[in-house]
Design a protein around this motif. Structure first.
Motif, PDB file in Angstrom:
ATOM      1  N   GLY A 184     -47.427  57.660 106.263  1.00  0.00           N
ATOM      2  CA  GLY A 184     -46.039  58.499 106.401  1.00  0.00           C
ATOM      3  C   GLY A 184     -45.512  59.145 105.280  1.00  0.00           C
ATOM      4  N   LYS A 185     -45.915  58.890 103.992  1.00  0.00           N
ATOM      5  CA  LYS A 185     -45.622  59.748 102.797  1.00  0.00           C
ATOM      6  C   LYS A 185     -46.161  61.178 102.553  1.00  0.00           C
ATOM      7  CE  LYS A 185     -44.448  55.663  99.824  1.00  0.00           C
ATOM      8  NZ  LYS A 185     -44.324  54.613 101.010  1.00  0.00           N
ATOM      9  N   THR A 186     -45.269  62.032 102.119  1.00  0.00           N
ATOM     10  CA  THR A 186     -45.536  63.327 101.872  1.00  0.00           C
ATOM     11  C   THR A 186     -45.031  63.951 100.640  1.00  0.00           C
ATOM     12  OG1 THR A 186     -43.466  64.329 102.859  1.00  0.00           O
ATOM     13  CG2 THR A 186     -45.303  63.842 104.612  1.00  0.00           C
ATOM     14  N   TRP A 187     -45.768  64.984 100.226  1.00  0.00           N
ATOM     15  CA  TRP A 187     -45.490  65.693  98.997  1.00  0.00           C
ATOM     16  C   TRP A 187     -44.426  66.359  99.000  1.00  0.00           C
ATOM     17  CZ3 TRP A 187     -47.878  64.999  94.451  1.00  0.00           C
ATOM     18  CH2 TRP A 187     -49.041  65.002  94.521  1.00  0.00           C
ATOM     19  N   GLU A 188     -43.546  66.663 100.237  1.00  0.00           N
ATOM     20  CA  GLU A 188     -42.293  66.896 100.316  1.00  0.00           C
ATOM     21  C   GLU A 188     -41.104  65.794 100.057  1.00  0.00           C
ATOM     22  OE1 GLU A 188     -44.847  69.886 102.419  1.00  0.00           O
ATOM     23  OE2 GLU A 188     -44.517  67.691 102.363  1.00  0.00           O
ATOM     24  N   GLY A 189     -41.781  64.666 100.712  1.00  0.00           N
ATOM     25  CA  GLY A 189     -40.935  63.611 100.501  1.00  0.00           C
ATOM     26  C   GLY A 189     -40.642  63.157  98.974  1.00  0.00           C
ATOM     27  N   PHE A 190     -41.869  63.241  98.456  1.00  0.00           N
ATOM     28  CA  PHE A 190     -42.104  62.647  96.931  1.00  0.00           C
ATOM     29  C   PHE A 190     -41.296  63.335  96.140  1.00  0.00           C
ATOM     30  CE2 PHE A 190     -44.229  63.833  92.957  1.00  0.00           C
ATOM     31  CZ  PHE A 190     -43.958  62.382  92.354  1.00  0.00           C
ATOM     32  N   PHE A 191     -41.213  64.981  96.260  1.00  0.00           N
ATOM     33  CA  PHE A 191     -40.385  65.700  95.402  1.00  0.00           C
ATOM     34  C   PHE A 191     -39.072  65.645  95.880  1.00  0.00           C
ATOM     35  CE2 PHE A 191     -44.352  68.148  95.037  1.00  0.00           C
ATOM     36  CZ  PHE A 191     -44.621  67.913  93.710  1.00  0.00           C
ATOM     37  N   GLY A 192     -38.565  65.389  97.205  1.00  0.00           N
ATOM     38  CA  GLY A 192     -37.271  65.084  97.548  1.00  0.00           C
ATOM     39  C   GLY A 192     -36.750  63.955  96.951  1.00  0.00           C
ATOM     40  N   GLY A 193     -37.493  62.578  96.666  1.00  0.00           N
ATOM     41  CA  GLY A 193     -37.182  61.541  96.025  1.00  0.00           C
ATOM     42  C   GLY A 193     -37.154  61.749  94.499  1.00  0.00           C
ATOM     43  N   CYS A 194     -37.698  62.402  93.831  1.00  0.00           N
ATOM     44  CA  CYS A 194     -37.616  62.876  92.536  1.00  0.00           C
ATOM     45  C   CYS A 194     -36.129  63.697  92.177  1.00  0.00           C
ATOM     46  CB  CYS A 194     -38.862  63.617  92.051  1.00  0.00           C
ATOM     47  SG  CYS A 194     -40.291  62.860  91.927  1.00  0.00           S
ATOM     48  N   LEU A 195     -36.071  64.573  93.065  1.00  0.00           N
ATOM     49  CA  LEU A 195     -34.804  65.207  93.107  1.00  0.00           C
ATOM     50  C   LEU A 195     -33.437  64.301  93.153  1.00  0.00           C
ATOM     51  CD1 LEU A 195     -33.313  68.144  92.568  1.00  0.00           C
ATOM     52  CD2 LEU A 195     -33.621  68.456  95.106  1.00  0.00           C
ATOM     53  N   ALA A 196     -33.618  63.461  94.091  1.00  0.00           N
ATOM     54  CA  ALA A 196     -32.433  62.915  94.666  1.00  0.00           C
ATOM     55  C   ALA A 196     -32.208  61.806  93.660  1.00  0.00           C
ATOM     56  CB  ALA A 196     -32.677  61.939  95.837  1.00  0.00           C
ATOM     57  N   GLY A 197     -33.344  61.200  92.714  1.00  0.00           N
ATOM     58  CA  GLY A 197     -33.212  60.313  91.513  1.00  0.00           C
ATOM     59  C   GLY A 197     -32.559  61.049  90.373  1.00  0.00           C
ATOM     60  N   LEU A 198     -33.062  62.408  90.334  1.00  0.00           N
ATOM     61  CA  LEU A 198     -32.354  63.178  89.177  1.00  0.00           C
ATOM     62  C   LEU A 198     -30.934  63.371  89.359  1.00  0.00           C
ATOM     63  CD1 LEU A 198     -33.943  66.388  87.544  1.00  0.00           C
ATOM     64  CD2 LEU A 198     -31.247  66.286  88.498  1.00  0.00           C
ATOM     65  N   LEU A 199     -30.343  63.655  90.525  1.00  0.00           N
ATOM     66  CA  LEU A 199     -29.007  63.824  90.845  1.00  0.00           C
ATOM     67  C   LEU A 199     -28.059  62.688  90.763  1.00  0.00           C
ATOM     68  CD1 LEU A 199     -29.258  66.257  93.700  1.00  0.00           C
ATOM     69  CD2 LEU A 199     -28.930  66.833  91.441  1.00  0.00           C
ATOM     70  N   VAL A 200     -28.655  61.523  91.392  1.00  0.00           N
ATOM     71  CA  VAL A 200     -28.062  60.409  91.283  1.00  0.00           C
ATOM     72  C   VAL A 200     -27.944  59.584  89.839  1.00  0.00           C
ATOM     73  CG1 VAL A 200     -27.910  57.918  91.795  1.00  0.00           C
ATOM     74  CG2 VAL A 200     -28.519  59.585  93.596  1.00  0.00           C
ATOM     75  N   GLY A 201     -29.139  59.998  89.105  1.00  0.00           N
ATOM     76  CA  GLY A 201     -29.039  59.539  87.655  1.00  0.00           C
ATOM     77  C   GLY A 201     -27.987  60.236  86.895  1.00  0.00           C
ATOM     78  N   ALA A 202     -27.785  61.719  87.015  1.00  0.00           N
ATOM     79  CA  ALA A 202     -27.154  62.503  86.253  1.00  0.00           C
ATOM     80  C   ALA A 202     -25.442  61.996  86.619  1.00  0.00           C
ATOM     81  CB  ALA A 202     -27.179  63.846  86.661  1.00  0.00           C
ATOM     82  N   LEU A 203     -25.148  61.655  87.982  1.00  0.00           N
ATOM     83  CA  LEU A 203     -23.878  61.375  88.134  1.00  0.00           C
ATOM     84  C   LEU A 203     -23.578  59.966  87.723  1.00  0.00           C
ATOM     85  CD1 LEU A 203     -21.202  61.530  89.800  1.00  0.00           C
ATOM     86  CD2 LEU A 203     -22.338  60.551  91.695  1.00  0.00           C
ATOM     87  N   LEU A 204     -24.208  58.982  87.734  1.00  0.00           N
ATOM     88  CA  LEU A 204     -24.077  57.737  87.356  1.00  0.00           C
ATOM     89  C   LEU A 204     -24.137  57.843  85.718  1.00  0.00           C
ATOM     90  CD1 LEU A 204     -26.071  55.451  89.542  1.00  0.00           C
ATOM     91  CD2 LEU A 204     -23.787  55.698  89.607  1.00  0.00           C
ATOM     92  N   GLY A 205     -24.992  58.300  85.043  1.00  0.00           N
ATOM     93  CA  GLY A 205     -25.154  58.581  83.595  1.00  0.00           C
ATOM     94  C   GLY A 205     -23.897  59.121  83.025  1.00  0.00           C
ATOM     95  N   PHE A 206     -23.081  60.063  83.783  1.00  0.00           N
ATOM     96  CA  PHE A 206     -22.085  60.565  83.543  1.00  0.00           C
ATOM     97  C   PHE A 206     -20.826  59.366  83.507  1.00  0.00           C
ATOM     98  CE2 PHE A 206     -17.743  62.464  84.818  1.00  0.00           C
ATOM     99  CZ  PHE A 206     -17.504  63.153  83.408  1.00  0.00           C
ATOM    100  N   LEU A 207     -20.958  58.863  84.720  1.00  0.00           N
ATOM    101  CA  LEU A 207     -19.776  57.788  84.947  1.00  0.00           C
ATOM    102  C   LEU A 207     -19.911  56.477  84.017  1.00  0.00           C
ATOM    103  CD1 LEU A 207     -19.813  57.745  88.714  1.00  0.00           C
ATOM    104  CD2 LEU A 207     -18.132  58.902  87.468  1.00  0.00           C
ATOM    105  N   ILE A 208     -21.058  56.244  83.643  1.00  0.00           N
ATOM    106  CA  ILE A 208     -21.174  54.888  82.842  1.00  0.00           C
ATOM    107  C   ILE A 208     -21.580  55.170  81.185  1.00  0.00           C
ATOM    108  CG2 ILE A 208     -22.332  53.689  84.803  1.00  0.00           C
ATOM    109  CD1 ILE A 208     -24.967  54.032  83.316  1.00  0.00           C
ATOM    110  N   GLU A 209     -20.944  56.493  80.657  1.00  0.00           N
ATOM    111  CA  GLU A 209     -21.288  56.808  79.461  1.00  0.00           C
ATOM    112  C   GLU A 209     -22.712  56.867  78.768  1.00  0.00           C
ATOM    113  OE1 GLU A 209     -18.455  54.439  77.122  1.00  0.00           O
ATOM    114  OE2 GLU A 209     -16.656  54.778  78.404  1.00  0.00           O
ATOM    115  N   LEU A 210     -23.624  56.746  79.994  1.00  0.00           N
ATOM    116  CA  LEU A 210     -24.771  57.000  79.322  1.00  0.00           C
ATOM    117  C   LEU A 210     -25.221  58.613  78.924  1.00  0.00           C
ATOM    118  CD1 LEU A 210     -27.851  56.035  79.027  1.00  0.00           C
ATOM    119  CD2 LEU A 210     -28.192  56.496  81.479  1.00  0.00           C
ATOM    120  N   GLY A 211     -24.572  59.436  79.744  1.00  0.00           N
ATOM    121  CA  GLY A 211     -24.820  60.621  79.582  1.00  0.00           C
ATOM    122  C   GLY A 211     -25.504  61.529  80.723  1.00  0.00           C
TER     123      GLY A 211
END
Length: 266
Positions: free
Chosen positions: A171-198
């Motif tokens: 069931g796993k695809t390369w498109e899903g893999f890159f989508g997960g990496c991108l989602a991790g980047l976006l959520v990480g950036a948002l949370l990093g800003f909110l929790i003073e990680l940067g």
């Protein structure tokens, strides 16, 4: 999808309360979760044709957790666990239990204890960081991992065409893999800003967690494929078993702790 949402609506508030509380309640919860995962892991290996011991895996998990829960012991309890438990377990398999494949059974047992105990204790370490950073780091790992999983699922379902690892997880695809990496980047950036990680460090960690989480998922998919089962269990309707929920979190939790310890100096 409906079952997934219902389970999330119940589980997330409960988990949030446990993270907020911290202390021995949180550590005990981590221990129970890991022991349930150990039982599912041992059952998977039995489906493959070997006979690991969930008891010895549990002893290793508790040893590693004790090291994280009792700072006064330092690394001594973990060292003691690594020194004593594997040889004792080997003696037990070879001369006491006398299984058909004692070396393989011992190897799967030791691997399970290391995988779940060594990596799983990171969630106790993270929560025991000075306040409020302990809460923030646990929340960061949970939501980045969940965000990456959700992104991979949605992108893979909508645009997935090219199989990532068809022999392990069709069931796993390369498109899903890159989508997960991108989602991790976006959520990480948002949370990093909110929790003073940067936002920058948060985005980088989120990207790494989105990618690493997929590899953690595939590592358990290897066992499930060999065992001929879809999920490690049915504890969570629509989500599978406890081990299914931990396969990405375990790697990401240790990655976050290493960053907090080595880079931030906690």
């Amino acid at each position: 999808m409906r079952q997934r949402l219902l389970v999330a609506l119940v589980a997330i508030p409960l988990l949030a309360a446990l993270v907020h509380r911290g202390g021995w309640l949180w550590s005990g919860t981590v221990g129970i979760v890991l022991l349930i995962a150990a039982w599912e892991y041992a059952r998977l290996i039995r489906h493959i044709g070997f006979s690991p011991s969930s008891g010895w895996i549990g002893v290793m998990i508790l040893g590693f957790l004790g090291d994280a829960m009792i700072p006064l012991l330092g690394p001594r309890l973990a060292e003691l666990t690594l020194t004593l438990v594997p040889p004792l377990a080997l003696v037990w398999f070879w001369w006491v239990r006398r299984t058909e494949h004692p070396i393989a059974d011992w190897a799967f047992t030791a691997a399970g204890g290391l995988y779940l105990g060594w990596l799983g204790r990171s969630f106790v370490w993270l929560r025991n960081l000075p306040e409020p950073y302990g809460r923030w780091w646990v929340v960061f790992v949970l939501f980045v991992t969940w965000g990456a999983d959700t992104g991979a699922y949605l992108v893979g379902r909508r645009w997935g065409r090219h199989r990532l690892a068809p022999r392990l997880s069709p069931g796993k695809t390369w498109e899903g893999f890159f989508g997960g990496c991108l989602a991790g980047l976006l959520v990480g950036a948002l949370l990093g800003f909110l929790i003073e990680l940067g936002a920058g460090p948060g985005a980088l960690l989120g990207l790494l967690m989105g990618c690493l989480g997929t590899l953690g998922d595939l590592s358990i998919s290897v066992l499930k494929r060999r065992a001929g089962v879809k999920d490690s269990g049915n504890l969570f309707p629509g989500h599978g078993g406890m081990l299914d929920r931990l396969d990405s979190l375990l790697w990401n939790g240790m990655l976050a702790y290493l960053y907090a310890h080595w880079i931030q100096g906690f």
